[in-house]
Scaffold this active site. Structure first.
Site, PDB file in Angstrom:
ATOM      1  CG  HIS A 114      25.281  39.442   2.696  1.00  0.00           C
ATOM      2  ND1 HIS A 114      26.513  39.482   3.305  1.00  0.00           N
ATOM      3  CD2 HIS A 114      24.369  39.451   3.699  1.00  0.00           C
ATOM      4  CE1 HIS A 114      26.356  39.488   4.622  1.00  0.00           C
ATOM      5  NE2 HIS A 114      25.065  39.477   4.897  1.00  0.00           N
ATOM      6  CG  HIS A 179      20.217  38.054  12.682  1.00  0.00           C
ATOM      7  ND1 HIS A 179      19.630  39.293  12.750  1.00  0.00           N
ATOM      8  CD2 HIS A 179      21.134  38.163  11.685  1.00  0.00           C
ATOM      9  CE1 HIS A 179      20.149  40.087  11.837  1.00  0.00           C
ATOM     10  NE2 HIS A 179      21.070  39.438  11.183  1.00  0.00           N
TER      11      HIS A 179
HETATM   12  O1  LIG Z   1      28.983  37.454   7.090  1.00  0.00           O
HETATM   13  C1  LIG Z   1      28.659  38.012   8.140  1.00  0.00           C
HETATM   14  O2  LIG Z   1      29.469  38.691   8.757  1.00  0.00           O
HETATM   15  C2  LIG Z   1      27.253  37.895   8.693  1.00  0.00           C
HETATM   16  C3  LIG Z   1      26.369  37.112   7.780  1.00  0.00           C
HETATM   17  C4  LIG Z   1      24.914  36.983   8.201  1.00  0.00           C
HETATM   18  C5  LIG Z   1      24.430  35.764   8.665  1.00  0.00           C
HETATM   19  C6  LIG Z   1      23.096  35.638   9.020  1.00  0.00           C
HETATM   20  C7  LIG Z   1      22.212  36.700   8.927  1.00  0.00           C
HETATM   21  C8  LIG Z   1      22.667  37.921   8.471  1.00  0.00           C
HETATM   22  O3  LIG Z   1      21.848  39.021   8.393  1.00  0.00           O
HETATM   23  C9  LIG Z   1      23.999  38.068   8.084  1.00  0.00           C
HETATM   24  O4  LIG Z   1      24.379  39.256   7.579  1.00  0.00           O
HETATM   25 FE   LIG Z   2      23.008  40.855   7.917  1.00  0.00          FE
END
Ligand SMILES: O=C(O)CCc1cccc(O)c1O
Ligand SMILES: [Fe+2]
Length: 314
Positions: A114, A179
């Protein structure tokens, strides 16, 4: 030869967890602005800097950074799966960046998650709408290289981009800001988790669903104030945006890897993608950040920012 930047946070929890309506509307407006900015710029090449979250890159071979000469999105969460339209210029950039003394890895079969697919979907409407050079920047798998090296990578890519056939290059950064989502760490991982971090390609649908459910739940916890996760740090985020906006990218050379995690959570290292994108831009001349949006969105586990920049003489 005009160049431009768009750098923005990503979160796979968009579409899963619902923040307050007003928050969602403000973020959607920011996306709209970015889309209009990019459509107006009409890039004929996008250099996309993004991290990975143990979906495409594992500890069996973890480079600090890697240019994909071909790339396939895996389709995690609800992002699209399929081939990216990787430009032939990916090879040229890899060659020139290596010649400049930056030891970038190269992949003829890069798998991306993603981090890459969300901005392509959100800003261009799909994975294959625009010729792209995907540049992976390791932002989670310790040990990380000094962030100053990422700045130098961006600088080298910026210089090399001036010699490409493509005339209008958009540098696109995907990640951050503060984060700390539950991404596992190899240090003190169980045998089972370690195995997944070392060579966890092709998880079963059940494994993937379990993992995603855990991240989705973590966002709801963070929003409810019942989380033990490190909180979003809006002050740190605004300071980072100030540094980028002022073009003071050299300051990042003094930022230690530990400091990022202490201040802004482990995944704050995703701002490395911004450092690379803005350093590439700076290599092409002075820039002006002409759009800056920021909002902490705990439901999405993200200090959420969207910025764009143009050349000062444009
Ligand atoms: O699926 C994962 O391991 C982490 C997912 C994920 C969640 C929040 C912010 C992010 O930037 C992110 O990548
Ligand atoms: Fe991320």
């Amino acid at each position: 030869m005009p160049v431009a930047v768009c750098a923005l946070s990503h979160s796979p929890l968009i579409g899963f967890n619902q923040p307050a309506k007003a928050v969602e509307e403000r973020v959607e407006k920011a996306f709209d602005h970015a889309r209009r900015f990019i459509a107006g710029f009409e890039p004929d090449l996008v250099v996309l800097f993004a991290p990975d979250h143990y979906n495409g890159f594992f500890y069996d071979m973890m480079p600090p950074f890697c240019i994909g000469t071909r790339a396939t999105a895996l389709g995690d969460y609800d992002t699209p799966a399929g081939e990216l339209s990787v430009a032939g210029s990916a090879r040229t950039l890899a060659k020139d960046v290596l010649a400049a003394g930056i030891d970038v890895a190269l992949s003829e079969r890069m798998y991306v998650d993603h981090g890459f697919s969300q901005p392509l979907q959100l800003l261009f409407g799909g994975l294959d709408r625009v010729p792209v050079v995907p540049v992976f920047i390791n932002s989670v798998a310790a040990p990380l290289c000094p962030v100053g090296r990422v700045r130098q990578l961006g600088t080298a890519i910026g210089h090399a981009s001036a010699h490409l056939d493509e005339q209008r290059v958009l540098f696109l950064g995907s990640g951050g800001l503060s984060h700390d989502p539950p991404v596992p760490q190899l240090e003190n991982a169980t045998e089972e988790v370690a195995a997944r971090l070392i060579d966890g390609r092709n998880p079963t649908p059940e494994e993937r669903a379990r993992r995603q459910a855990r991240v989705i739940a973590s966002g709801l916890d963070l929003a409810a104030g019942t989380s033990s996760m490190q909180p979003i740090n809006p002050e740190w985020d605004q300071q980072f945006l100030d540094v980028v906006s002022a073009g003071e990218l050299r300051l990042v050379d003094g930022w230690s890897t530990e400091w990022f995690a202490e201040q802004a959570g482990h995944s704050s290292h995703e701002v490395r993608t911004w450092v690379a994108a803005y350093a590439a831009m700076a290599a092409r001349g002075k820039y002006v950040m002409n759009y800056r949006f920021y909002e902490p969105v705990p439901e999405w586990v993200a200090g959420f920012a969207v910025t764009t920049a143009v050349s000062a003489d444009a």
